[in-house]
Design a protein around this motif. Structure first.
Motif, PDB file in Angstrom:
ATOM      1  N   GLU A 150       8.907   5.033   4.820  1.00 36.66           N
ATOM      2  CA  GLU A 150       8.139   3.911   4.291  1.00 36.66           C
ATOM      3  C   GLU A 150       8.122   2.749   5.280  1.00 36.66           C
ATOM      4  OE1 GLU A 150       6.396   3.436   1.500  1.00 36.66           O
ATOM      5  OE2 GLU A 150       6.802   5.354   0.506  1.00 36.66           O
TER       6      GLU A 150
ATOM      7  N   ASN B   9      -4.814  12.302 -10.364  1.00 31.97           N
ATOM      8  CA  ASN B   9      -4.131  11.413 -11.302  1.00 31.97           C
ATOM      9  C   ASN B   9      -4.833  11.445 -12.661  1.00 31.97           C
ATOM     10  OD1 ASN B   9      -2.160  10.555  -9.347  1.00 31.97           O
ATOM     11  ND2 ASN B   9      -3.754   9.331  -8.398  1.00 31.97           N
TER      12      ASN B   9
ATOM     13  N   TYR C 221      10.555   8.111  -3.257  1.00 26.20           N
ATOM     14  CA  TYR C 221       9.866   7.821  -2.009  1.00 26.20           C
ATOM     15  C   TYR C 221      10.604   8.456  -0.839  1.00 26.20           C
ATOM     16  CZ  TYR C 221       8.092   4.091  -5.026  1.00 26.20           C
ATOM     17  OH  TYR C 221       7.544   3.381  -6.067  1.00 26.20           O
TER      18      TYR C 221
ATOM     19  N   CYS D 251       0.810  -1.215   0.000  1.00 23.17           N
ATOM     20  CA  CYS D 251       0.000   0.000   0.000  1.00 23.17           C
ATOM     21  C   CYS D 251       0.848   1.271   0.000  1.00 23.17           C
ATOM     22  CB  CYS D 251      -0.941   0.013   1.206  1.00 23.17           C
ATOM     23  SG  CYS D 251      -2.434  -0.973   0.960  1.00 23.17           S
ATOM     24  N   SER D 252       0.250   2.328  -0.504  1.00 24.62           N
ATOM     25  CA  SER D 252       0.934   3.615  -0.689  1.00 24.62           C
ATOM     26  C   SER D 252       1.225   4.312   0.633  1.00 24.62           C
ATOM     27  CB  SER D 252       0.075   4.536  -1.560  1.00 24.62           C
ATOM     28  OG  SER D 252      -1.104   4.899  -0.867  1.00 24.62           O
TER      29      SER D 252
ATOM     30  N   GLU E  42      -5.416  -1.183  -2.168  1.00 22.82           N
ATOM     31  CA  GLU E  42      -5.508  -0.270  -3.303  1.00 22.82           C
ATOM     32  C   GLU E  42      -6.124  -1.006  -4.484  1.00 22.82           C
ATOM     33  OE1 GLU E  42      -2.196   2.661  -4.177  1.00 22.82           O
ATOM     34  OE2 GLU E  42      -1.173   1.363  -2.746  1.00 22.82           O
TER      35      GLU E  42
ATOM     36  N   TYR F 171      -2.220  -0.650  -7.465  1.00 24.39           N
ATOM     37  CA  TYR F 171      -1.147  -0.281  -6.545  1.00 24.39           C
ATOM     38  C   TYR F 171      -0.148   0.666  -7.199  1.00 24.39           C
ATOM     39  CZ  TYR F 171      -2.844  -3.581  -3.121  1.00 24.39           C
ATOM     40  OH  TYR F 171      -3.623  -4.227  -2.185  1.00 24.39           O
ATOM     41  N   ALA F 172       0.025   1.838  -6.582  1.00 24.65           N
ATOM     42  CA  ALA F 172       0.909   2.865  -7.119  1.00 24.65           C
ATOM     43  C   ALA F 172       2.360   2.407  -7.144  1.00 24.65           C
ATOM     44  CB  ALA F 172       0.792   4.143  -6.286  1.00 24.65           C
ATOM     45  N   ASN F 173       2.750   1.559  -6.190  1.00 28.54           N
ATOM     46  CA  ASN F 173       4.147   1.176  -6.054  1.00 28.54           C
ATOM     47  C   ASN F 173       4.565   0.000  -6.925  1.00 28.54           C
ATOM     48  OD1 ASN F 173       4.364   3.196  -4.169  1.00 28.54           O
ATOM     49  ND2 ASN F 173       4.392   1.842  -2.396  1.00 28.54           N
TER      50      ASN F 173
ATOM     51  N   ARG G 114       8.922   4.806 -13.465  1.00 28.89           N
ATOM     52  CA  ARG G 114       7.499   4.692 -13.800  1.00 28.89           C
ATOM     53  C   ARG G 114       7.292   4.946 -15.289  1.00 28.89           C
ATOM     54  NH1 ARG G 114       5.800   7.748  -8.943  1.00 28.89           N
ATOM     55  NH2 ARG G 114       4.961   6.268  -7.433  1.00 28.89           N
TER      56      ARG G 114
ATOM     57  N   ASP H 168      -8.685   2.017  -1.878  1.00 33.38           N
ATOM     58  CA  ASP H 168      -8.134   3.273  -2.391  1.00 33.38           C
ATOM     59  C   ASP H 168      -8.012   3.133  -3.908  1.00 33.38           C
ATOM     60  OD1 ASP H 168      -6.798   5.561  -3.057  1.00 33.38           O
ATOM     61  OD2 ASP H 168      -4.936   5.049  -2.033  1.00 33.38           O
TER      62      ASP H 168
ATOM     63  N   SER I 168      -7.195   5.570  -6.026  1.00 34.73           N
ATOM     64  CA  SER I 168      -6.530   6.771  -6.523  1.00 34.73           C
ATOM     65  C   SER I 168      -5.908   6.576  -7.899  1.00 34.73           C
ATOM     66  CB  SER I 168      -5.457   7.234  -5.535  1.00 34.73           C
ATOM     67  OG  SER I 168      -6.047   7.719  -4.353  1.00 34.73           O
TER      68      SER I 168
END
Length: 319
Positions: free
Chosen positions: A281, A154, A276, A36-37, A90, A93-95, A290, A119, A121
């Protein structure tokens, strides 16, 4: 979104970080995916609940933790009656660019009587037939999900965020969501921009067809481009968000990824390193670049971009 009600926040990060502690309190338990972010990590930390981390997208590991909690509840029924249980994941997942296994998570929700917060997002505006996120993608009824949170910063390209769900869930945030109570409204200009983006989602569903095609093309193209090198990708083939990694120790990987970004920039291709607050974290993050795809990339741009990526990756891998 097909929910009863929604509440708007003026800052995307605060949406997730304050929506979670609006419900989860000291004495409750939250089961959180390790992938998770940062916003979710801060939200569960602010709740002061007991946090149980399960391995990323590992439904079996989650059920293991839920079984342990069920045994604790049997041993102390009085405490169990006042303990609320939440699952926080999420949608995308952003990561890492993975989709959550929502159907299996919903099975565990009903089996162990826990609430689930998602989430969205990074999945709202890109995943699903009309961009409504993973609930639409998997065909899960929004009424069955306790709360969906998402940033408007986003795919919507504005500012702020929203939470949606049942009226009694959403209404509670207007009194206890700190990011809502102690904040101003969304700026009028950016509110209008977000509203127009939602109109475009409704009026131009063909954008999502193009986006899915481009996402699959980038995913497959990157996989083939990196064959024979230490570069590799991570992300669902439907995700417009992919992560490029380098298989070596952290120092070398970061150097290679920085070189990849620099070489591509010299060839008019803009990619960015994922950055990050590593000391903050909860778990170590693998260095990555990315790769973001849009619905407006042409076939020619995709082909040319992947060709440059392949050439650069092989060049850097050999040096």
């Amino acid at each position: 979104m097909g929910a009863e009600e929604a509440v708007l926040y003026s800052y995307g990060f605060a949406t997730v970080a304050s929506a979670i502690p609006a419900y989860a309190k000291r004495g409750d338990v939250i089961f959180v995916d390790k992938g998770c972010s940062f916003a979710i990590q801060k939200g569960v930390q602010a709740s002061r609940s007991r946090i149980e981390w399960f391995e990323h997208n590992d439904v079996e590991d989650l059920e293991r933790l839920l079984l342990i909690q069920a045994e604790k509840d049997k041993q102390n029924p009085k405490k169990a009656a006042s303990t609320r249980r939440f699952i926080v994941v999420e949608g995308l997942y952003a990561n890492c660019g993975d989709l959550c296994p929502l159907p299996q998570l919903m099975e565990l929700k009903w089996k162990y009587k826990v609430r689930i917060f998602i989430d969205e997002s990074f999945s709202f505006g890109v995943i699903g037939k009309t961009g409504r996120g993973v609930t639409e993608h998997y065909g899960v009824d929004m009424i069955d999900v306790d709360m969906v949170m998402a940033s408007l910063e986003n795919a919507i390209a504005s500012t702020g965020g929203f939470c949606c769900g049942r009226s009694f869930v959403v209404g509670h945030q207007r009194l206890s969501g700190l990011g809502y109570c102690f904040s101003a409204s969304l700026p009028p200009l950016l509110t209008t921009a977000a509203s127009e983006a939602l109109n475009i989602m409704d009026e131009e569903p063909e954008r999502f067809v193009r986006l899915r095609a481009n996402s699959k093309a980038i995913h497959e193209g990157l996989r083939k481009a990196f064959e024979g090198t230490k570069f590799y990708i991570r992300g669902d083939d439907l995700s417009p968000l992919q992560h490029v990694h380098y298989d070596d120790n952290k120092e070398i990987a970061e150097r290679k990824l920085d070189a990849l970004v620099g070489n591509l920039y010299a060839n008019d291709i803009l990619l960015t390193r994922a950055r990050y607050l590593e000391k903050e974290e909860a778990f170590p993050v693998i260095p990555s670049v990315r790769v973001m795809t849009t619905s407006e990339l042409s076939e020619e741009e995709l082909i040319n971009g992947l060709a440059v990526l392949e050439k650069t990756a092989h060049l850097l891998n050999d040096c």
